[in-house]
Design a protein around this motif. Sequence first.
Motif, mmCIF file in Angstrom:
data_model
loop_
_atom_site.group_PDB
_atom_site.id
_atom_site.type_symbol
_atom_site.label_atom_id
_atom_site.label_comp_id
_atom_site.label_asym_id
_atom_site.label_seq_id
_atom_site.Cartn_x
_atom_site.Cartn_y
_atom_site.Cartn_z
ATOM 1 N N PHE A 87 0.847 -1.194 0.000
ATOM 2 C CA PHE A 87 0.000 0.000 0.000
ATOM 3 C C PHE A 87 0.881 1.242 0.000
ATOM 4 N N ILE A 88 0.647 2.124 -0.965
ATOM 5 C CA ILE A 88 1.425 3.349 -1.086
ATOM 6 C C ILE A 88 0.552 4.528 -0.675
ATOM 7 N N LEU A 89 1.009 5.254 0.353
ATOM 8 C CA LEU A 89 0.241 6.336 0.966
ATOM 9 C C LEU A 89 0.993 7.652 0.822
ATOM 10 N N PHE A 90 0.310 8.675 0.330
ATOM 11 C CA PHE A 90 0.896 10.013 0.181
ATOM 12 C C PHE A 90 0.213 10.992 1.128
ATOM 13 N N GLY A 91 0.975 11.987 1.554
ATOM 14 C CA GLY A 91 0.444 13.096 2.338
ATOM 15 C C GLY A 91 1.329 14.306 2.124
ATOM 16 N N GLY A 92 1.080 15.385 2.878
ATOM 17 C CA GLY A 92 1.940 16.550 2.801
ATOM 18 C C GLY A 92 1.378 17.688 1.984
ATOM 19 N N VAL A 93 2.213 18.699 1.782
ATOM 20 C CA VAL A 93 1.782 19.962 1.181
ATOM 21 C C VAL A 93 1.223 19.779 -0.215
ATOM 22 N N HIS A 94 1.925 19.064 -1.077
ATOM 23 C CA HIS A 94 1.459 18.917 -2.447
ATOM 24 C C HIS A 94 0.113 18.185 -2.498
ATOM 25 N N VAL A 95 -0.015 17.164 -1.695
ATOM 26 C CA VAL A 95 -1.276 16.412 -1.644
ATOM 27 C C VAL A 95 -2.425 17.321 -1.218
ATOM 28 N N ASN A 96 -2.204 18.142 -0.230
ATOM 29 C CA ASN A 96 -3.261 19.037 0.240
ATOM 30 C C ASN A 96 -3.612 20.103 -0.790
ATOM 31 N N SER A 97 -2.678 20.413 -1.674
ATOM 32 C CA SER A 97 -2.918 21.442 -2.686
ATOM 33 C C SER A 97 -3.778 20.923 -3.824
ATOM 34 N N VAL A 98 -3.488 19.725 -4.322
ATOM 35 C CA VAL A 98 -4.205 19.177 -5.483
ATOM 36 C C VAL A 98 -4.473 17.686 -5.284
ATOM 37 N N PRO A 99 -5.309 17.322 -4.323
ATOM 38 C CA PRO A 99 -5.537 15.897 -4.035
ATOM 39 C C PRO A 99 -6.113 15.129 -5.216
ATOM 40 N N ASP A 100 -6.989 15.757 -5.988
ATOM 41 C CA ASP A 100 -7.576 15.055 -7.133
ATOM 42 C C ASP A 100 -6.515 14.718 -8.174
ATOM 43 N N VAL A 101 -5.591 15.641 -8.391
ATOM 44 C CA VAL A 101 -4.507 15.400 -9.351
ATOM 45 C C VAL A 101 -3.626 14.260 -8.868
ATOM 46 N N VAL A 102 -3.304 14.259 -7.585
ATOM 47 C CA VAL A 102 -2.455 13.202 -7.026
ATOM 48 C C VAL A 102 -3.115 11.840 -7.189
ATOM 49 N N MET A 103 -4.410 11.767 -6.950
ATOM 50 C CA MET A 103 -5.107 10.483 -7.012
ATOM 51 C C MET A 103 -5.338 9.996 -8.450
ATOM 52 N N GLU A 104 -5.000 10.808 -9.433
ATOM 53 C CA GLU A 104 -5.027 10.328 -10.816
ATOM 54 C C GLU A 104 -3.913 9.320 -11.082
ATOM 55 N N GLU A 105 -2.922 9.315 -10.224
ATOM 56 C CA GLU A 105 -1.779 8.414 -10.397
ATOM 57 C C GLU A 105 -2.104 7.051 -9.779
ATOM 58 N N LYS A 106 -2.157 6.026 -10.628
ATOM 59 C CA LYS A 106 -2.597 4.702 -10.192
ATOM 60 C C LYS A 106 -1.629 4.032 -9.224
ATOM 61 N N ALA A 107 -0.381 4.467 -9.217
ATOM 62 C CA ALA A 107 0.583 3.872 -8.282
ATOM 63 C C ALA A 107 0.299 4.263 -6.842
ATOM 64 N N ILE A 108 -0.507 5.306 -6.657
ATOM 65 C CA ILE A 108 -0.817 5.803 -5.312
ATOM 66 C C ILE A 108 -2.140 5.200 -4.870
ATOM 67 N N ASP A 109 -2.117 4.441 -3.767
ATOM 68 C CA ASP A 109 -3.319 3.750 -3.296
ATOM 69 C C ASP A 109 -4.213 4.641 -2.447
ATOM 70 N N GLY A 110 -3.610 5.612 -1.757
ATOM 71 C CA GLY A 110 -4.421 6.478 -0.912
ATOM 72 C C GLY A 110 -3.652 7.710 -0.481
ATOM 73 N N ILE A 111 -4.396 8.705 -0.002
ATOM 74 C CA ILE A 111 -3.784 9.922 0.529
ATOM 75 C C ILE A 111 -4.471 10.284 1.840
ATOM 76 N N LEU A 112 -3.698 10.952 2.702
ATOM 77 C CA LEU A 112 -4.268 11.513 3.924
ATOM 78 C C LEU A 112 -4.199 13.023 3.815
ATOM 79 N N LEU A 113 -5.346 13.673 3.856
ATOM 80 C CA LEU A 113 -5.394 15.134 3.757
ATOM 81 C C LEU A 113 -5.129 15.783 5.113
ATOM 82 N N GLY A 114 -4.524 16.964 5.055
ATOM 83 C CA GLY A 114 -4.371 17.789 6.241
ATOM 84 C C GLY A 114 -3.303 17.284 7.198
ATOM 85 N N GLU A 115 -3.333 17.839 8.416
ATOM 86 C CA GLU A 115 -2.409 17.397 9.456
ATOM 87 C C GLU A 115 -2.801 15.986 9.888
ATOM 88 N N ALA A 116 -1.826 15.083 9.904
ATOM 89 C CA ALA A 116 -2.153 13.663 10.033
ATOM 90 C C ALA A 116 -1.645 13.023 11.323
#
Length: 502
Positions: A87-116
């Motif tokens: 499972f590949i999980l992304f977070g951080g500034v870029h993710v919070n800026s454009v989460p929809d764009v990040v989730m277009e990438e199939k290698a990324i299974d999930g993201i956590l928005l905001g302070e985690a």
Amino acid sequence: MLKFLFVQHENENIGVEYISAALKSVGHSVELAFFPLGSNLQAENQAIIKKIEKYKPDFACFSPFSFQFPWSLAKAKLIKENYPELFILFGGVHVNSVPDVVMEEKAIDGILLGEADKTIIEFAQNHEAGDITKTRSLWYRKDGGIVKNPTAPLETDLDALPYPDKDLFYNSPLDPIKRNMAYTAVGSRGCPFACTYCSNNVYQKLYLGQKRFRHRSPENVIGELEMNLAKYHYPRVEFADDVLAIDIERLRKLMDLYKEKVNVPFACFFHPRLVNEETVKILKEGGCTWFKLGVQSANENYRKTFLNRHETNEQILKVSELCRKYSLQFSFDHIFNLPAETKEHLIEAVNLYNECRPTIINFWGLMYLPGTDIIQTAIKHGSISEADVPAINTGQHDLSKLNLVPWYDNKNAQINTSAFMLLFVLISLLPKGIIDWLMKIKFYDVKFQIPNIVLVPLKVLSKIKAGQGYLYYSEILGYFIYSYQKINRAITRIWKIAPTQN
């Protein structure tokens, strides 16, 4: 116990240190695959695979800034190709800026928005229970679509969080180069302002209606610093808060404790609107040796209209006078290539800065951060176009790269940016009268570019003059360490394959 592997590039990441501390506080394991600048691509990939084979993590995690996103995405794809079930999980500034764009990438299974800090624990608990889908702030893939769980509210009690896990980076290749420079600390989160070019502009929208600026108690901040001073013996502290304090009584208590229990030189950021004589006096007595102010543009109307900054030049001049009165070195930050910037704006900047006489003027080109308001302003004024936005949103645009300052702005070729850069550097080195003379003869209208071979040594000289030469010593040390290791590996390979002589 779950295992989390963070894969990070270039610099220490305080956000990752806090996430690691949160996970470890409830019994999970965290390790780091860290690659400083100068790492070899093939060696990086081999190291990641080797790390995964040895550590066998349950999750591979990334927390990139926008300019780091292409690198992080490439590593995520490498991991997914070799370990499709991981499972590949992304977070951080870029993710919070454009989460929809990040989730277009199939290698990324999930993201956590905001302070985690809390939601990463929630994520781990839910995974152990067999169902991550209830995790707040989590976006994940399901049945060919993306499920977007509601974002958790901001943590209000920062003292309830564990201290950042400094061991994570300090026991990595960062150690011999960066660790001896300064200890980076954050005594607050958020910013009371919302400048249009800053990532806080994004967080204002993400946490609309919530109190974004929160601070730790002075005792909590000093507890961290005191504990790690005994462990790492750092020579100075860099407070990375957007604004160190807005409450003068909290600042006074923080500085009293700092002087008593830490007592090493420190640097900090402040906003011109929040500084008065008492502020400067308290900081100086507390051990502050470097005071950082964002100015970005010297034209008041431009700052207010384009950047959402409402300080006056009179306030900036007053802060400068106070710093000189208390013998406190101070720096200004300036941004080149702002939308609709004119030569007259830059002339104003030289004149204002020459009047203020900061110890250093730090400058760079505008980085277009995804999701910030200044992008639409730039499109409106023709600095960029709608066609540029996809590249900005994936960190691939030239103007998404760190510290890029083109010599000439192709859309406004009458501005010789390099000449103004040189004038900014010379303000730190030469008397005010010489700068006035250079402005009188309109030096900024020279028809040739000022080359790096002139600018860089002068910039280094200005840093050394200001007592900041250590910034470059560490980079030189890092370069020599890296070069030595590379040469040593090459010699070893040659030695191994050389034919045996009878």
